[in-house]
Design a protein around this motif. Structure first.
Motif, short mmCIF file in Angstrom:
data_model
loop_
_atom_site.label_atom_id
_atom_site.label_comp_id
_atom_site.label_asym_id
_atom_site.label_seq_id
_atom_site.Cartn_x
_atom_site.Cartn_y
_atom_site.Cartn_z
N LYS A 94 0.86 -1.17 0.00
CA LYS A 94 0.00 0.00 0.00
C LYS A 94 0.90 1.23 0.00
N VAL A 95 0.68 2.12 -0.95
CA VAL A 95 1.54 3.29 -1.12
C VAL A 95 0.68 4.54 -1.10
N CYS A 96 1.09 5.52 -0.30
CA CYS A 96 0.42 6.82 -0.25
C CYS A 96 1.43 7.92 -0.56
N TRP A 97 0.98 8.90 -1.31
CA TRP A 97 1.77 10.09 -1.60
C TRP A 97 1.07 11.27 -0.93
N VAL A 98 1.79 11.92 -0.01
CA VAL A 98 1.21 12.97 0.82
C VAL A 98 2.14 14.18 0.83
N VAL A 99 1.57 15.38 0.79
CA VAL A 99 2.34 16.62 0.92
C VAL A 99 2.21 17.09 2.36
N LEU A 100 3.32 17.12 3.08
CA LEU A 100 3.31 17.58 4.47
C LEU A 100 3.16 19.10 4.51
N LYS A 101 2.42 19.57 5.51
CA LYS A 101 2.19 21.01 5.61
C LYS A 101 3.47 21.76 5.97
N GLU A 102 4.32 21.13 6.75
CA GLU A 102 5.58 21.78 7.14
C GLU A 102 6.59 21.65 6.01
N GLY A 103 6.85 22.75 5.35
CA GLY A 103 7.82 22.76 4.25
C GLY A 103 7.25 22.30 2.93
N ASN A 104 5.96 21.93 2.89
CA ASN A 104 5.34 21.43 1.66
C ASN A 104 6.20 20.34 1.01
N ILE A 105 6.57 19.35 1.83
CA ILE A 105 7.43 18.26 1.37
C ILE A 105 6.55 17.11 0.90
N LEU A 106 6.79 16.64 -0.31
CA LEU A 106 6.08 15.49 -0.85
C LEU A 106 6.80 14.22 -0.38
N VAL A 107 6.06 13.34 0.32
CA VAL A 107 6.65 12.11 0.84
C VAL A 107 5.90 10.91 0.27
N ARG A 108 6.61 9.80 0.20
CA ARG A 108 6.04 8.53 -0.24
C ARG A 108 6.05 7.57 0.94
N ILE A 109 4.89 6.98 1.24
CA ILE A 109 4.73 6.08 2.39
C ILE A 109 4.41 4.70 1.85
N GLU A 110 5.21 3.71 2.24
CA GLU A 110 4.99 2.33 1.77
C GLU A 110 4.87 1.39 2.95
N GLY A 111 3.91 0.49 2.86
CA GLY A 111 3.72 -0.49 3.93
C GLY A 111 2.60 -1.44 3.54
N ASN A 112 1.98 -2.04 4.56
CA ASN A 112 0.88 -2.97 4.33
C ASN A 112 -0.22 -2.71 5.36
N GLY A 113 -1.43 -2.45 4.86
CA GLY A 113 -2.59 -2.34 5.73
C GLY A 113 -2.50 -1.26 6.80
#
Length: 207
Positions: A94-113
């Motif tokens: 499961k992969v999520c792409w999220v823009v953090l409010k602090e610094g407007n940093i785009l991060v990729r989150i990978e894991g399961n469930g």
């Protein structure tokens, strides 16, 4: 013997002054070249980072099962429930792409469930991808996904993927109970009429 004329003090001072001007100009040129090379190196490094980020996002979407959730906020947040593209050798992730409010940093989150926000016992891998994001938006319509992203002070990047169909909604089929066989009715019997009781007041006929 011929006498050689020596340099005067004024000529020596002029020569030293000219040499100093030339040396300063040379050092300035070298500094400009170093700054230019450093800026070019940083630009190439950022371009390489952007290109790699776009390739990873493209692969995440292309290898997904189509179950993509997009939440529209100030910037979009996209979660891919199942994708075969993994940076950590997972069979499915499961992969999520999220823009953090602090610094407007785009991060990729990978894991399961996992869930967002993350719970205490959930383990995921978080990778910062791009900083100073000005735009990050996705649109999923039928079998097409449009991606728009832009960093502050950079040209916008957009690309479209086709063939990513949304999974069909599972229809809740109501289970009908098995039909019960009709009850067997006993054959109808006509009631027997009992013989009339003799009338005690009736006089028997004379023979």
């Amino acid at each position: 013997m011929r006498s050689h004329k020596a340099f005067t003090l004024l000529e020596v001072l002029i020569s030293i002054t000219l040499m100093g001007i030339v040396i300063v100009a040379l050092f300035s040129t070298v500094d400009m070249l170093q700054d230019s090379n450093q800026q070019l190196s940083e630009h190439l490094k950022k371009s390489k980072t952007i290109s790699k980020a776009v390739k990873v996002l493209y692969a995440d979407l292309m290898d997904s099962d189509g179950n993509i959730t997009i939440q529209k906020e100030e910037m979009s947040r996209v979660c891919i429930e199942k994708t075969r593209h993994s940076l950590y050798a997972l069979s499915e992730a499961k992969v999520c792409w999220v823009v953090l409010k602090e610094g407007n940093i785009l991060v990729r989150i990978e894991g399961n469930g996992y869930h967002l926000p993350l719970l205490e016992d959930e383990k995921v891998e978080i990778n910062p991808v791009m900083s100073e994001m000005k735009l990050f938006d996705l649109y999923h319509e039928k079998d097409k996904v449009l991606v728009l992203l832009q960093q502050k002070g950079k040209e916008p990047i957009s690309f479209m993927l086709q063939g990513i169909t949304k999974p069909a909604a599972k229809s809740s089929s109501s289970k009908t109970p098995p039909a019960t066989p009709p009850a067997i009715q006993p054959p109808a019997t006509s009631p027997t009429t009992p013989p009339p009781a003799p009338n005690p007041l009736q006089v028997p006929p004379q023979g």
